[in-house]
Design a protein around this motif. Structure first.
Motif, mmCIF file in Angstrom:
data_model
loop_
_atom_site.group_PDB
_atom_site.id
_atom_site.type_symbol
_atom_site.label_atom_id
_atom_site.label_comp_id
_atom_site.label_asym_id
_atom_site.label_seq_id
_atom_site.Cartn_x
_atom_site.Cartn_y
_atom_site.Cartn_z
ATOM 1 N N GLU A 92 0.826 -1.212 0.000
ATOM 2 C CA GLU A 92 0.000 0.000 0.000
ATOM 3 C C GLU A 92 0.862 1.265 0.000
ATOM 4 O OE1 GLU A 92 -3.911 -0.979 2.167
ATOM 5 O OE2 GLU A 92 -3.412 1.052 2.824
ATOM 6 N N ARG A 140 -2.387 5.960 -0.907
ATOM 7 C CA ARG A 140 -2.314 4.546 -0.504
ATOM 8 C C ARG A 140 -2.618 3.707 -1.733
ATOM 9 N NH1 ARG A 140 -5.376 4.318 5.415
ATOM 10 N NH2 ARG A 140 -4.053 5.891 6.362
ATOM 11 N N ARG A 151 -13.101 4.914 -1.669
ATOM 12 C CA ARG A 151 -11.854 4.178 -1.447
ATOM 13 C C ARG A 151 -10.944 4.460 -2.631
ATOM 14 N NH1 ARG A 151 -9.949 0.942 1.984
ATOM 15 N NH2 ARG A 151 -11.958 0.485 2.926
HETATM 16 MG MG MG Z 1 -7.093 0.997 4.774
#
Ligand code: MG
Ligand code: ATP
Length: 568
Positions: A92, A140, A151
């Motif tokens: 990530e 990320r 997201r």
């Molecule tokens: Mg997360």
């Protein structure tokens, strides 16, 4: 703002790749556009809404004494190596090298950077407590970016960090932050719950997630409607069942042939037993060696609970090779009888008699398995995932579940980072102590998306007043009609002068298109200027939330709107 000058590229069709309503509506309302997977441009309308959320956050952070900073997005690997997260953070973390071959990453969070700053600048107890925050773009490299900015890979976060002299101070900072978060999400018009989350090795009940209730949420909230207990699914504790009375007799252990039957469904179907008479045996690898976790066939093991029970750093389901080594059979036939690794069992298995388990041999299961006769459990504990109707750990009443979107997370870090990065201060006696820290995040874009999930109807967004990009939309039915145009502009100028944020739809478009766009954008008040009402000296005011319509004298519209907003 005049609509004709604004960049609000609305779409008629629902974009095919947008799965949830907030993503669809943000695209349709011309708020966001995708550049690459999980990477979005925020267009002017979105920018205004984000700005509203940021203002609310800033006001509430400042109110509890937070000071705003801006930390670098580009972070050198050295501080991440000091904290141990250069290895741990995994894929990530977006890493890159500069022209001198030095390693960097794009910040997914800022514990390392802020701890480095504070260890250099704060020396004495007199300088503590301290709360610093920033509102900044994070990166990320999410494994599954989805749902638009909900997201994303690049997203805006408010992250705050508190620094205290001791545990009590850190707990006070945490409490203040909890209250600030509650006010922030209330002001954003959200229906939410603060639920307990896992604190891992930090321990204590000092991690809460702020969850916006929405069916599209990726998280599950477990709560008790009697006592108010609430936790995320990972954390939700279950009251241990009363020990059953053993009035059944222990039957003789039997090995039975179960060719090719591996899953719970296959085994229970083949042997004609219900799933709750079966024990699922899962083998895990941990930094303490392999262990077995047992749950009933109708339950799921909760890895976080097991990891906390073992107090280990690393725990993951064992691969096929390890399963074979430990059980002597391929995956699917593991059982506790004869297993030579530590066995932990869920509370619900305590006192269960004559169970079915794997036989640790290919195509074999055991019937009438009983502990302690046939195998030894090191410890019975709560190691399964809660289910609807399970008993609440606090009051025993039935637990309920709902889906939620995590918009904020607060966490007492303790001395995790101050220890690894050596951030200390000198107390009154000149003694060196570690600074006790907390960290607190809010997804700014996710909050906007969550607000739209909660506030929309079939026609579009229904913005809560506090987040709306504009307060009022003025819609002259025919812009080329001088009378309508003049009245519309007069109201526009008057409201603008009074500080009301107004969008005037001055486009030369069919009324149907303008009305559809007005509903889509979700601006709380619409003032329609039309021939018919104007003949009576009136304009039509429509409230987006209730759908109610009223006619108001053109002359009184300024006061009317002002009165309305002073009640909001
Ligand atoms: Mg997360
Ligand atoms: P999640 O479990 O959803 O991945 P997280 O636990 O990784 O979240 P934190 O590290 O606590 O999240 O980050 C603080 C806040 O930042 C979250 O509460 C959420 O609102 C927001 N956030 C985290 N990841 C993303 C993302 N990929 N896109 C948008 N917002 C995010």
């Amino acid at each position: 703002m005049l609509f004709s000058n604004a960049l609000i590229p609305t779409l008629k069709e629902i974009p095919a790749d947008a799965e949830i309503v907030s993503h669809q509506l943000m695209l349709r309302a011309g708020m966001i556009r995708k550049l690459a997977t999980g990477i979005y441009s925020y267009l002017p309308l979105a920018q205004r809404v984000l700005q509203k959320v940021k203002t609310i956050i800033r006001e509430e952070m400042n109110r509890i004494g937070g000071q705003e900073v801006t930390l670098p997005a580009v972070q050198p690997s050295e501080i991440w190596e000091e904290s141990g997260r250069w290895e741990l953070y995994g894929k990530e973390l977006l890493r890159f090298t500069d022209r001198h071959n030095r390693n960097f990453c794009l910040g997914p969070t800022h514990e390392e950077v802020i701890t480095d700053l504070v260890r250099r600048e704060v020396k004495s107890y007199r300088e503590l407590p301290l709360t610093l925050y920033q509102i900044q773009t994070k990166f990320r490299d999410e494994i599954r970016p989805r749902f638009g900015i909900m997201r994303a890979r690049e997203f805006v976060m408010k992250d705050a960090y508190s620094f205290d002299r001791d545990e009590a101070g850190a707990e006070e900072s945490y409490r203040k932050m909890y209250q600030a978060y509650t006010r922030i999400f209330e002001r954003c018009g959200l229906e939410f719950r603060a639920v307990e989350a896992d604190t891992g090795s930090i321990g204590g009940s000092f991690s809460h997630e702020f969850m916006v209730l929405a069916d599209s949420g990726e998280d599950v909230i477990v709560y008790c409607s009697s006592c108010g207990y609430g936790a995320n699914l990972e954390k939700a504790e279950i009251k241990p069942p009363d020990a059953p009375s053993r009035n059944e007799t222990l039957k003789k252990l039997e090995r039975v042939s179960t060719p090719g039957k591996k899953t719970i469904e296959e085994v229970t179907g083949f042997l004609g037993v219900p799933p709750h008479d079966l024990i699922k045996t899962l083998i895990f690898e941990t930094d303490q060696g392999p262990v077995a976790g047992l749950v009933r066939g109708d339950h799921e093991i909760n890895e976080v609970k097991l990891k906390n029970l073992l107090n280990c750093e690393y725990l993951a389901l064992a691969d096929d090779g390890t399963v074979e080594k430990v059980t002597g059979s391929p995956r699917g036939f593991a059982g506790p009888v004869g297993l030579r690794i530590p066995i932990y069992a869920d509370n619900s298995l305590r006192g269960c008699l004559n169970m079915v388990t794997g036989g640790n041999e290919q195509d074999t299961h055991c019937k009438n398995v009983n502990t302690p006769r046939d195998y030894t459990v090191i410890r019975f504990a709560d190691i399964r995932t809660a289910l609807e109707d399970d008993p609440c750990v606090r009051c025993g009443n039935q637990l309920r579940m709902r889906r939620g979107i995590e918009v904020g997370h607060i966490f007492k870090l303790g001395i995790k980072y101050s220890k690894s990065l050596h951030a200390t201060y000198l107390d009154r006696d000149g003694k060196e102590n570690f600074i006790v820290m907390g960290c607190y995040g809010i997804g700014v874009g996710r909050t906007v998306a969550a607000a739209i999930e909660q506030h929309h109807d079939k026609d579009g967004i229904v913005f809560p007043h506090t987040l709306a990009p504009y307060h009022v939309l003025i819609l002259p039915i025919e812009i080329n009609d001088d009378d309508l145009r003049n009245v519309a502009f007069r109201i526009y100028n008057q409201l603008g002068a009074e500080g009301v944020e107004v969008l005037l739809d001055d486009r030369d478009e069919r009324p149907g298109i303008k009305f559809k766009d007005a509903d889509l954008l979700g601006i709380p008040l619409r003032i329609t200027v039309g021939r018919r009402t104007l003949a009576q000296g009136k304009v039509e005011v429509k409230y987006r939330t209730s759908g109610t319509v009223e006619l108001v004298d053109c002359e009184k519209i300024g006061t009317h709107i002002k009165n309305h907003f002073s009640n909001c």
